[in-house]
Enzyme design. Structure first.
Site, PDB file in Angstrom:
ATOM      1  N   ASP A 148     -43.823 -43.971 -92.942  1.00  0.00           N
ATOM      2  CA  ASP A 148     -43.851 -45.166 -92.104  1.00  0.00           C
ATOM      3  C   ASP A 148     -42.515 -45.272 -91.374  1.00  0.00           C
ATOM      4  OD1 ASP A 148     -44.575 -47.560 -91.001  1.00  0.00           O
ATOM      5  OD2 ASP A 148     -44.112 -48.740 -92.792  1.00  0.00           O
TER       6      ASP A 148
ATOM      7  N   ASP B 278     -47.137 -45.613 -85.870  1.00  0.00           N
ATOM      8  CA  ASP B 278     -45.914 -45.296 -86.630  1.00  0.00           C
ATOM      9  C   ASP B 278     -46.168 -45.021 -88.106  1.00  0.00           C
ATOM     10  OD1 ASP B 278     -46.405 -47.880 -87.541  1.00  0.00           O
ATOM     11  OD2 ASP B 278     -44.272 -48.329 -87.718  1.00  0.00           O
ATOM     12  N   GLU B 279     -47.366 -44.565 -88.415  1.00  0.00           N
ATOM     13  CA  GLU B 279     -47.716 -44.418 -89.830  1.00  0.00           C
ATOM     14  C   GLU B 279     -48.675 -43.247 -90.032  1.00  0.00           C
ATOM     15  OE1 GLU B 279     -49.665 -47.507 -92.642  1.00  0.00           O
ATOM     16  OE2 GLU B 279     -48.892 -48.512 -90.869  1.00  0.00           O
TER      17      GLU B 279
HETATM   18 MG   LIG Z   1     -43.533 -49.129 -89.592  1.00  0.00          MG
END
Ligand SMILES: [Mg+2]
Length: 366
Positions: free
Chosen positions: A11, A112-113
């Site tokens: 993350d 973003d993961e």
């Molecule tokens: Mg994040």
């Protein structure tokens, strides 16, 4: 004995804000937020919602999904930047490529993961941690931003672990440590437990993941249905969901078998309800929206009817899914002149789309 699974969740740390700060070093150590929609810097006319807050901004209590007006009130010096989606997407693509170079499978779940399966050469949690360090180092060297990583025997624990030591964290939870790791954490750390669910848990005096693990199964089911059961499984360290290469997900469908076979419309409606919830839960886990619903009925004699309907916009609304699935199943049943009994119904969604950057913060389930 089969080796333990090793799953990693990566993350990025306050992704949008980190990208902005990297490109403008004057912003370093300042309370920076990236905002969706239009915004005005005057206190009285602040509009929009925070999409990402830098760590200094978080010290003032600012967080994503917070209205900008409130942010200005809590932190009058906040620096508000507009979203630069094209840039974030580019950075995200670069990072995914870096990760793909080091591992076997990458399932990107948002900008973003990602969940990751390691190459077959990685056999121990220590080797996995070493690989994670290399990935972190390379991302930092190439993109000059940091990420936090969780390594665990399943996806949910990996996800909880990645959030455990932010920013720039690396948390490894060995199989034998899962129970001790989860048990003291607040139940809201379970992916998918939002405000409403945590209020229900509150009323049941369930505060920690350990409380949930021990709670009465029947009571959980009564209050929260199948989703509650799924949360309890996670609390007990059980999560069998697979890491799937992102591109593989074209449709999601599940079936429901009747035992005994039935043509009773209320029994069928219950089946539709339950299987819709299951499909919806997978959608949420994958952060996807659908446009097309397909339903099917398989009769006792194995004749099969299906029906498909596409809608004009993408949605993840569970009530929408339930209502349309129910109507479509009823339409199929209306053709059943010989009153045959149903052995199975099937509900699926396709025409899938990843939740986009704007929608992500509003429906931030995971
Ligand atoms: Mg994040």
């Amino acid at each position: 004995m089969a080796a333990d699974k090793i799953i990693m969740h990566i993350d990025m740390d306050s992704f949008f804000a980190s990208v902005e700060i990297r490109d403008n070093t004057d912003l370093k150590d300042k309370p920076v937020v990236v905002c969706s929609k239009t915004f005005h810097l005057h206190k009285d006319t602040a509009r929009g919602v925070i999409s990402a807050a830098s760590y200094p901004a978080r010290k003032f209590g600012l967080h994503s999904a917070m209205p900008l007006a409130e942010a200005k009130r809590l932190c009058p010096d906040v620096v508000c930047l507009p979203m630069n989606k094209t840039l974030y997407k580019q950075v995200s693509d670069n990072i995914i490529k870096i990760i793909q170079n080091h591992v076997k499978t990458v399932q990107q779940v948002s900008i973003d993961e990602a969940y990751v399966l390691f190459k077959d050469t990685v056999k121990t949690f220590d080797e996995a941690a070493e690989c994670a360090r290399e990935i972190k180092k390379e991302i930092e060297a190439v993109e000059r931003i940091t990420c936090s990583v969780g390594i665990a025997p399943n996806k949910s624990v990996a996800k909880i672990a990645s959030g455990f030591q932010k920013p720039n964290g690396l948390t490894v939870v060995h199989p034998e440590e899962v129970a001790d790791f989860l048990s003291p954490l607040p139940v809201t750390k379970i992916p998918g437990v939002g405000k409403k669910t945590s209020e229900t848990f509150d009323m049941m005096r369930i505060q920690t993941i350990g409380d949930l693990a021990k709670a009465d199964k029947r009571q959980i089911y009564e209050k929260l249905g199948r989703q509650g059961m799924a949360f309890q499984e996670i609390a007990n360290g059980i999560d069998v969901s697979q890491v799937m290469e992102t591109a593989d997900v074209k449709s999601i469908s599940r079936f429901y078998s009747f035992n005994p076979y039935t043509n009773d419309s209320s029994a069928v409606a219950l089946g539709v309800e339950s299987v819709s919830e299951e499909v919806h839960m997978i959608l949420m886990q994958k952060r996807m929206f659908f446009k097309t619903i397909t339903v099917g009925i398989r009769y006792a004699d194995f004749t099969t009817l299906t029906k498909s309907k596409s809608h004009t916009v993408h949605t993840s609304d569970i009530f929408f899914l339930k209502r349309h699935a129910k109507d479509m199943i009823e339409e199929l049943m209306a053709n059943n002149e010989t009153n045959k009994k149903i052995r199975q119904i099937n509900i699926g969604v396709s025409n899938l789309k990843k939740t986009d950057v704007n929608q992500m913060q509003l429906t931030d389930f995971f």
